[in-house]
Scaffold this active site. Structure first.
Site, mmCIF file in Angstrom:
data_model
loop_
_atom_site.group_PDB
_atom_site.id
_atom_site.type_symbol
_atom_site.label_atom_id
_atom_site.label_comp_id
_atom_site.label_asym_id
_atom_site.label_seq_id
_atom_site.Cartn_x
_atom_site.Cartn_y
_atom_site.Cartn_z
ATOM 1 N N LYS A 73 0.855 -1.197 -0.156
ATOM 2 C CA LYS A 73 -0.171 -0.056 0.001
ATOM 3 C C LYS A 73 0.771 1.198 -0.021
ATOM 4 C CE LYS A 73 -3.988 1.578 2.738
ATOM 5 N NZ LYS A 73 -4.657 1.488 4.049
ATOM 6 N N SER A 148 -9.458 1.198 3.324
ATOM 7 C CA SER A 148 -8.951 2.007 2.664
ATOM 8 C C SER A 148 -7.836 1.342 1.648
ATOM 9 C CB SER A 148 -8.175 3.219 3.245
ATOM 10 O OG SER A 148 -7.347 2.342 4.250
ATOM 11 N N SER A 172 -9.675 -1.027 7.482
ATOM 12 C CA SER A 172 -9.066 -0.904 6.149
ATOM 13 C C SER A 172 -8.593 -1.955 5.439
ATOM 14 C CB SER A 172 -8.059 0.188 6.057
ATOM 15 O OG SER A 172 -8.784 1.254 6.312
#
Lengths: 474, 475
Positions: A73, A148, A172
């Site tokens: 990420k 996310s 997330s």
């Protein structure tokens, strides 16, 4: 879901194929470009690493993750590469150092292929709040992958990588894992060093792995976890990766079903899958126990006070004064701050900074922040009580399956409620894993969540393995 | 001040002399080229985390124990949030509602009276970088100071005159230097002081509204700024005005305090617990060990000098003014076997030379044994006292041993009676009328003859021998 690259077990035994596997991986990512999972590729770095790992073979080096290709990420630092956090304010920023978790994975032979899309600064549940444009659900392009850590979830779900790193502050990793039909583990708070993870809610954040199965998630966790001298909050809990991997459950467990997690607001098909899994586990010899976690209902509210309070402080450093985006038309110092931050942060980030600033302000601190801290302890207390009666807790991961792009983007409250079942584990600091366990009538994946006591990461993954076996039969 | 009384409280920031910074491993050093002692952690880059330097705790503990404070077994760090370019994280790691220590006091002696100033708290925090405002209106920032460990020592408002504030600061400065936790250099900013001050009519129960005065970079500056501000406040009150709560900046060259440009909103630092650090835990064994190993403190040492060496309190206080000086004196007392003379030498010549050369005792070039040797030469009458002082000066100038200076530069005192008698005879022959006056009863002329004899021998004659000879020749 089909893997577009050779399995890592194969590459482990045939490291000489790693350089070509990296090329295959890059091609697969290129073909899957419309998904918008990746925001930066580390092609040359990965090629170099592939040759290095291939050559290290036969020199007696211990490389337990040899053969594994991972995505990371874009809020986790890798030296010399992008760390955009999907924000205009850090768009061209490059990190000066590498996160401990990434460094440990690479040392163990893993190859990082690229950085993935996310909601700006990990704030969001849909991977839509990003300067790179939304990431698409691999099974239905009109839908969100969750967030996310949407990009990492899609990278694994689309078979582009073996595993990926996300970060889980309020769900997330588990929520997009559930949406996309992959495994997502939020480790016990402190199990994985946060050094190099761009902070959102520091007391809640954990770097967390996605994988196609619990075995792989376990491997990634073991390698990247453990005490780190750069993170005071990392736990000195022994971590070693057993060569035989995750062992099958040897004992009968008491599995708790929290009634508050199965009430109104939950999509009926998801409730059905949770109960199916429960019955399956019961059939496999475990005991089911109904439990109550009354304070979990307050978790989302408490979470959005504490996480935003911490975020308002954590994001203060992005002020246009030293690095990142600066609004050059600004003349006074005050204008540099306000214009750079207004122009550099997206709407959701600005909203959360405002909220967090408000709850910490003089006159409101006691009513919001302090009270939220007290309720946080009550949420934890619920879990501690429950773990006196049961070994693990089974619950839904999300209230719905993947929703449509644009559906909730203008309704922050509805978006926040996506985290209703995931935030309690972050507040309590306990480990929780989402495991795919079924599909709804639209053929969208459904995940179930297993939560356990602090440092029971291995145990919940073992239960996850059992569910994977059951799922094969469902 | 007349019919007014002032109430003064001081906040002192002291930079601790740890090897590395408070939360990273960058060297903690003053004076390096700008922005060279920095790393991602102290620059507050995305993804960094602070890790507490234990040496910071240890030094803070020494100071807290030395002022008699209670070191709390548990305290926590908080974030103090505000925006400024020299604050790279947008917050300062500090301690808010659970400080490292509370209580304690500093004993003062001002104009002959003693006073105890209570300390409210001592807490730990990190320093910010240094902003330097340029002539063209721009500001440049040096981040070397970011993350340097600080203790903030907050006094109770127990001082009532600028002189007391000065005495308090002198005492704090002496103490931190004594304990080796801070070099106490106000010009370089390793010791900084902000003052809160208010005035009220004598006899009035209620205190006035306090203002804060900042930006003083010397102890004298603090004293002057307070005198200025007290006078200003009295003037306002006398003129029928009211004091407003505000922060003033002291201008050292103009000797006035100017109100700080008003911020657009009032300060709200939005303190909350620092989630990146764990609780500060001070196990009692650790505190006990540090307490046990604490050096003898200035007051105790002063008292011991009086008792053990029979020194006057004033002398003992001077010698205990600085730990290095006290150590030097004590070593000299032992080496020479004559504590009182040692005290005279240190209080007189050593301190005079240090002052003249503007250096501290650590770089005083004459070793204890050389000075003891010099004292011994006086004792055995090989040197006169004034000769010895001259030798000491020559030792400082040349760096040579006392032996070689005495021998080569002819400082040795002579007790050779024949030699001295020869000179004495010449002197008496030179001043026949004085001899007549002496013999006719003006006995106080005797000193004159001795003085002239000493002068003629360039001070090398043993005055005792010279006196005996003159007595004999004049009788």
């Amino acid at each position: 879901m089909t893997l577009k690259i050779p399995p890592h077990q194969h590459l482990k035994n045939h490291p000489e194929e790693l350089p070509s596997a990296v090329e295959t991986c890059l091609q697969a990512i290129e073909q899957a470009k419309p998904l918008n999972a990746f925001v930066h590729l580390l092609a040359d770095r990965a090629r170099h690493k592939a040759v290095e790992v291939a050559q290290a073979t036969g020199q007696g080096e211990e490389l337990p993750l040899r053969g594994m290709i991972l995505a990371v990420k874009d809020n986790i630092a890798i030296e010399g590469t992008s760390l955009s956090c999907a924000s205009r304010i850090l768009k061209d920023f490059k990190s000066l150092f590498t996160a401990t978790a990434v460094a440990r994975l690479e040392k163990a032979g893993a190859i990082i292929i690229g950085k993935t899309n996310l909601d700006e600064f990990a704030m969001g549940s849909s991977c839509e709040n990003t300067i790179f444009g939304p990431t698409h659900h691999p099974l239905d392009w009109e839908r969100v992958p969750g967030g996310s850590s949407g990009g990492s979830a899609v990278a694994v779900a689309a078979g582009l990588v073996h595993a990926a790193l996300g970060s889980d502050t309020g769900g997330s990793v588990r929520q997009p894992a559930a949406f996309c039909g992959v495994v997502g583990l939020k480790p016990t708070y402190g199990r994985v060093s946060r050094y190099g993870l761009v902070a959102f809610g520091s007391s809640l954040d954990q770097i967390a792995p996605f994988a196609t199965n619990c075995q792989d998630a376990f491997a990634v966790l073991c390698i990247m976890g453990g005490k780190d001298e750069h993170d005071s909050t990392s736990a000195a809990y022994p971590m070693s990766y057993p060569t035989e991997g995750l062992k099958p459950l040897g004992e009968k467990l008491r599995i708790g079903l929290p009634k508050e997690y199965l009430e109104e607001g939950l999509q009926a098909e998801i409730a059905e899958v949770v109960l199916q899994v429960a019955r399956g586990l019961e059939k496999a010899g475990h005991d089911l126990v109904e439990i109550s976690l009354p304070y979990s209902k307050l978790a989302v509210g408490v979470y959005y006070i504490l996480a935003t309070a911490e975020a308002s402080s954590n994001l203060a450093r992005y002020d246009g004064a030293r690095y990142g985006f600066r609004e050059h038309s600004a003349e006074s110092l005050q204008d540099i701050y306000t214009h750079s931050r207004a122009g550099g942060f997206g709407r959701e980030v600005r909203r959360r900074i405002m909220l967090g600033t408000y709850v910490l302000s003089a006159g409101y601190y006691d009513a919001y922040y302090k009270k939220a801290q007290r309720v946080r302890r009550l949420v934890l207390g619920d879990f501690l009580d429950a773990f006196g009666k049961v070994d693990v807790i089974l619950a839904p991961t999300t209230p719905t399956t993947a929703f449509k792009i644009g559906e909730k983007i203008d309704d922050p409250l509805a978006m926040y409620l996506s985290d209703v079942y995931t935030t309690p584990a972050n507040l309590a600091g306990i480990p929780a894993v989402s495991v795919p366990a079924g599909k709804d009538t639209k053929r969208l994946p459904i995940g179930v969540q297993i939560m356990g006591p602090h440092f029971s990461d291995e145990l919940i993954l073992q239960v996850g393995c059992d569910i994977e076996r059951l799922h094969g039969r469902i | 001040m007349g019919e007014y009384e002032a109430v003064i409280g001081l906040e002192v920031h002291a930079q601790l002399m740890t090897e590395t910074k408070a939360f990273c491993t960058c060297p903690n050093r003053y004076g390096a080229p700008p922005n060279t002692l920095v790393c991602p952690v102290c620059l507050g880059m995305p993804g960094i985390l602070p890790v507490l330097n234990r040496a910071m705790l240890e030094q803070a503990m020494k100071l807290a124990l030395a002022v008699g404070a209670t070191v709390h077994p548990r305290s926590k760090f908080d974030r103090k949030n505000y925006f400024y370019p020299d604050l790279p994280k947008g917050y300062q790691i500090s301690q808010y509602d659970e400080p490292f220590s509370t209580g304690g006091s500093i004993e003062l002696k001002v104009d002959g009276h003693r006073k105890s100033i209570r300390i409210r708290r001592i807490h730990l925090e990190e320093d910010a970088g240094k902003s330097m405002h340029q002539a063209d209106g721009s500001t440049i920032v040096d981040m070397n100071r970011c993350g340097v460990p600080l203790v903030e020592i907050v006094s109770e408002p127990d001082m009532s005159t600028p002189a007391e504030a000065r005495a308090y600061l002198n005492e704090i400065r002496r103490l931190v230097r004594w304990l080796d936790v801070c070099d106490g250099n106000m010009e370089e900013g390793s010791l900084r002081c902000d003052a809160n001050v208010s005035v009220h009519r004598k006899g009035s129960e209620a205190f006035g509204i306090a203002t804060e005065v900042k930006n003083m970079n010397s102890i004298r500056g603090v004293e002057r700024a307070l005198a200025y501000e007290i006078e200003r406040q009295i003037g306002v009150v006398e003129g029928g005005g009211t004091i407003t709560r505000q922060t003033l900046l002291w201008d050292e060259t103009e000797e006035i305090a100017r109100p700080m440009r008003r911020k657009e909103s009032s300060d709200d630092y939005r303190y909350f617990p620092e989630p990146d650090l764990v609780e500060v835990v001070v196990p009692s064994e650790w505190a006990e060990r540090i307490s046990r190993d604490l050096v003898e403190l200035p007051r105790a040492r002063c008292m011991r000098f009086c008792q053990e060496y029979g020194l006057a309190e004033a002398t003992a206080e001077v010698l205990a003014g600085e730990r290095g000086v006290a150590d030097y004196f004590e070593a000299l007392a032992k080496e020479s076997g004559d504590p009182r003379r040692a005290a005279n030498w240190v209080q007189g010549d050593v301190l005079r030379i240090l002052k003249e050369r503007n250096c501290d005792i650590a770089s005083f070039p004459v070793s204890v044994s050389d000075l003891a040797g010099l004292m011994n030469e006086v004792e055995t009458a090989r040197l006169s006292l004034s000769g010895a002082k001259k030798v000491l000066d020559r030792m400082i100038e040349t760096g040579r041993s006392p032996e070689s200076i005495i021998e080569q530069e002819g400082f040795a005192q002579t007790s050779d009676a024949r030699e001295i008698e020869e000179v004495a005879r010449e002197i008496l022959a030179k001043f026949p009328s004085e001899v007549i006056k002496y013999k006719s009863g003006k006995k106080n002329l005797f000193g004159f003859f001795v003085g002239e004899t000493m002068k003629a021998t360039k001070g090398q004659a043993n005055p005792k021998v010279a006196s005996e000879i003159l007595q004999r020749l004049l009788s």
